[in-house]
Enzyme design. Structure first.
Site, short mmCIF file in Angstrom:
data_model
loop_
_atom_site.label_atom_id
_atom_site.label_comp_id
_atom_site.label_asym_id
_atom_site.label_seq_id
_atom_site.Cartn_x
_atom_site.Cartn_y
_atom_site.Cartn_z
CB SER A 129 -0.94 0.03 1.20
OG SER A 129 -2.02 -0.85 0.99
CE LYS A 167 -3.87 1.15 -1.53
NZ LYS A 167 -4.50 0.54 -0.35
CE1 TYR A 176 -4.05 -0.37 -5.65
CE2 TYR A 176 -4.77 -2.66 -5.69
CZ TYR A 176 -4.53 -1.50 -4.99
OH TYR A 176 -4.74 -1.45 -3.63
CE1 TYR A 187 -4.02 -0.24 4.62
CE2 TYR A 187 -2.60 -0.88 6.44
CZ TYR A 187 -2.86 -0.82 5.08
OH TYR A 187 -1.97 -1.33 4.20
CB VAL A 193 -0.30 -5.87 4.13
CG1 VAL A 193 -1.55 -5.18 4.62
CG2 VAL A 193 -0.35 -6.10 2.63
#
Lengths: 306, 306, 306, 306
Positions: B60, B63, B188, B240, B258
């Site tokens: 992540s 991102k 992605y 998160y 993660v």
């Protein structure tokens, strides 16, 4: 850009919002008002311009004061057993977020459910009811002995506060709230009805910015840890469900109220108080956010940049 | 406390988390690892300790990179037409938040729906597909030419990525995503499968901390506005649905993945990269957050206090 | 009131609805059409009036046929391991209801998620793919050998079916769907694109009303238990999220489709098929429900009263 | 199978449920009890077996009585302006369903929010408060002059009814409830605390089955339309969020209460009253549903089949 220029640059934006009118006493406030007060820690002085001394209802900004007072009375560890520090994308008065999360406690102290929970934690002292304690603390942290309860607003809040009653009974039904619902709500409605000025709020912001020490007399009022924690909450959840949006474009820890107030704290730099009644859809002061954005740019206050 | 002491103080916490195992290639990573890298802007130098050079999947944290690249290619105004900057209390892979909000766009670029939307915005250039552009940008912003795609992880992500497919088709069905679903998802899943180190992430954090200028060669790579915006998002939604919680106790803009990575940026001070695979319930590295908390305290990095 | 009078009494109501236009092939259907067919078990004969022989896309009414076929192939006990029989207040295409309930299976076979799940259960036989099996069964239970696949509609459904893809991948991601997503969806889109008439649907209703025995040849096609179960589902969830509303004012187990069809079964009395394209907000045929209400009153069909 | 055999066949199932214990007065009820009463319209006689004369708290079954009384007093058209007839997949006490739907009225009169709304519609008459009117009507429709208020249960319900208070204030806050919240809730808690028997409930079911005419004296008490409407609601939403499930396997319009009661009405055939305290997870009597299933099979009562 001096403060008067900030006022001049943003006053017209009052036409783009709508004064809160869910209770008559708020609806009657003149919309075309804008006051800004800035407490500068470097020079240890407060500047002001426009309607910075007009009194208005503190409303949700009281959530910061009561949270700080509860932490002072009970300690941060105890308070955070009863309320989280999580951001939420839901409106401030959502019940749904509680039910979806099957939460054991409200997500944070700045949504109504969380604020009511925090208020319910404050214990009566031998000689003082919770609200008396709160208003005395508010006068001290805002350096403003003239903060008083507006009874007309309190009674209106109390009369129309059915969403808050619904939230409080939900907390009670789920074993989250220990205190009495009616007593807690009365205190909560009163705390929302305290009358402040942009100057009071700049002082409050200055204590937070100064990590808990009142800059005007150099006495510590709250712990540094509590001040830090509160500023973080103001950033992640202080402007209702648009907190993230304004964090990314203004970058200043801020709490708003539907009375038209904004209270900001830039660590070690300044406290800001703003008053301008017309609100955007999310419930934040339109011209106030305009003014805050100008201050951020002009004084280089965005904490993600400077 | 030097970096090695930070390692020593937190390595045992790896026992309190669980390595992500939704794909085999992640589940096989040795749990007892902790690496920390710190890029200090003052001295313009990078320190490291422990497993700071071990390669792991960025997941992540990509991102942030892809958001920055999309902004570089299209401008912040264009990108923010397609994705918001709102905090959310829901898990990163929630569809529910889209449906409840009847949102016209995903709440922010750091939840999966928002990240997939941002990826879909990146246009092929004459000679380079979106992922090639992304990995080249990643190598540059991380100052790490050895970032490569881990094909095993990519294939696993692709094979098991049905929640992301569900989100992507939801975006498509509601007219939010313009690009091709399969192409966007392939890009992605690839971006999530880039292999980085704690050192790479410290470099990335340092560019953000340095407001878009690479400190190692003083060249501007991204705009100051984009860097500021990204740091704000990291604070309000980078960890998160516990972003608010860690903001209030650590106070450093941080994005987690993660794969066990954490990437932080303290404006004008430091960039931090951390690697430790075992995760808490919310998906954040347990020992990593312990180390970050120690750094925050020790180096006075909490931006709400210092 | 004979059937022609029912037509005359309700045809004008076609002006109050809107023909489904999410795909061009549906949007081109002439709106001012109303056909009614009634299979009377007492006299073992079928009456019809108006546009009862016009072919149209079966759409969601296929959910009943495929559910019955899956039960025939696998048994009711096996099928109900994969899909519930719960009513839901949410729209037919809601993902939210899955996520809120943290359901282990879709609530029922008549919402899209449940229908896709049921379709995925049908196994290829040695010589026939699932859709071939389904269309052969449809021809038999509708007593209509001319039911064919409309390729234009199928291709449109497939091209625009991103919400269904989102639902299917959600099921897959959560371990609910065992079958292949793309294959299951192709079958699902094909089953929705079978072309029927009001007469076909009256026949289908008559088999259900006759507890599984085809009244035209007295052969049992499905078990009595399956027929009973299906009629109950039609009552509690057959008319999208207005099922309860129409149950309380019409009282006839009915399934609707956005092609403008209605299929009803009054136990041991009649099967009804209706066709009229313009839909209300919930997706049910406006004039069709008007006609069904008239039939209910006139023939004393409300099962909660007679 | 005679009624005694139904008892013998199902009594042991009381071990599979749990007596409601959210208030002490309910928790003290002996669990191993099962009573069944059946009012047969054909022979116009009532049979009973087991604990059919034991008194217990009517709880949610009062929602049917109060709905019928409100319709009698105000007309069905007026009542349905304030409450819908939609099925819902949510628990009976959900607030979330109101907020998600942004509903202008509660989904139906058998969830708590809807029932409280209906109760609030009942106007005081010159000489009688709403609850006095309700209990008189209950005695008449249940053919049971000994129905009385259990004060201990009422007081417990009132003391612990915070979820209902939360719902009521939500209705008030959203302009849905016109009446006074406290007065309405007091009436509501009282109606839940009326003491009935399985025989009383069989009589109530018989009036509904007989389309509004009391079979014991052939006087019409409620309109046929109201009786039909109520039976439909019992089918689509009478057994909490498992209504659809039991509809599909038992097929009898039924309303349950957490006091252990079940009240069923098979149109033109029978009324059924059952009492057995232990409940399943959804709040329905375990042995009671076993007995009802046996009656359905044995007497061919499933309205979707016979």
């Amino acid at each position: 850009m001096n403060l008067q220029e900030v006022i001049d640059n943003n006053l017209a934006k009052t036409a783009n919002g709508k004064v809160a009118d869910y209770i008559p006493a708020l609806g009657q406030v003149a919309p075309k008002q804008l006051g800004v007060a800035l407490y500068n820690l470097d020079q240890n002085e407060l500047e002001q311009a426009g309607d910075a001394n007009v009194r208005f209802a503190i409303e949700s900004i009281s959530k910061v004061i009561v949270f700080l007072y509860a932490v002072k009375q009970l300690g941060l560890d105890e308070v955070t057993k009863h309320v989280g520090a999580r951001q939420t994308g839901f409106p401030f008065n959502s019940i749904l977020n509680l039910e979806i999360e099957r939460a054991q406690h409200p997500l944070n102290p700045f949504i109504n459910a969380g604020a009511i929970e925090v208020t319910s934690l404050i214990k009566p002292l031998a000689d003082r009811q919770p609200f008396e304690q709160i208003i005395m603390f508010a006068r001290e942290i805002c350096h403003d002995p003239q903060i008083t309860l507006n009874n007309e607003i309190f009674e209106s809040e109390d009369r129309t506060g059915d969403t808050d009653r619904s939230l409080a009974y939900y907390l009670k039904a789920n074993g989250i709230m220990q205190g009495d619902v009616t007593v807690s709500l009365t205190t909560y409605f009163k705390q929302c009805s305290m009358m402040v000025t942009a100057v009071s709020l700049a002082n409050l912001g200055a204590v937070l910015a100064n990590n808990g020490v009142k800059p005007w007399d150099q006495d510590r009022l709250i712990s540094s840890r509590a001040a830090t924690y509160a500023k973080s909450l103001m950033m992640t959840t202080g402007l209702y469900n648009e907190s993230g949006t304004y964090s990314s474009i203004i970058g200043i820890p801020t709490k708003s109220g539907v009375g038209g107030g904004l209270m900001s704290a830039v660590p070690n730099r300044v406290g800001v108080g703003i008053f301008s009644p017309p609100l955007d859809q999310a419930g934040n002061s339109v011209a106030g956010l305009g003014a805050l954005g100008d201050l951020s740019t002009d004084l280089k206050l965005d904490i993600f940049r400077y």
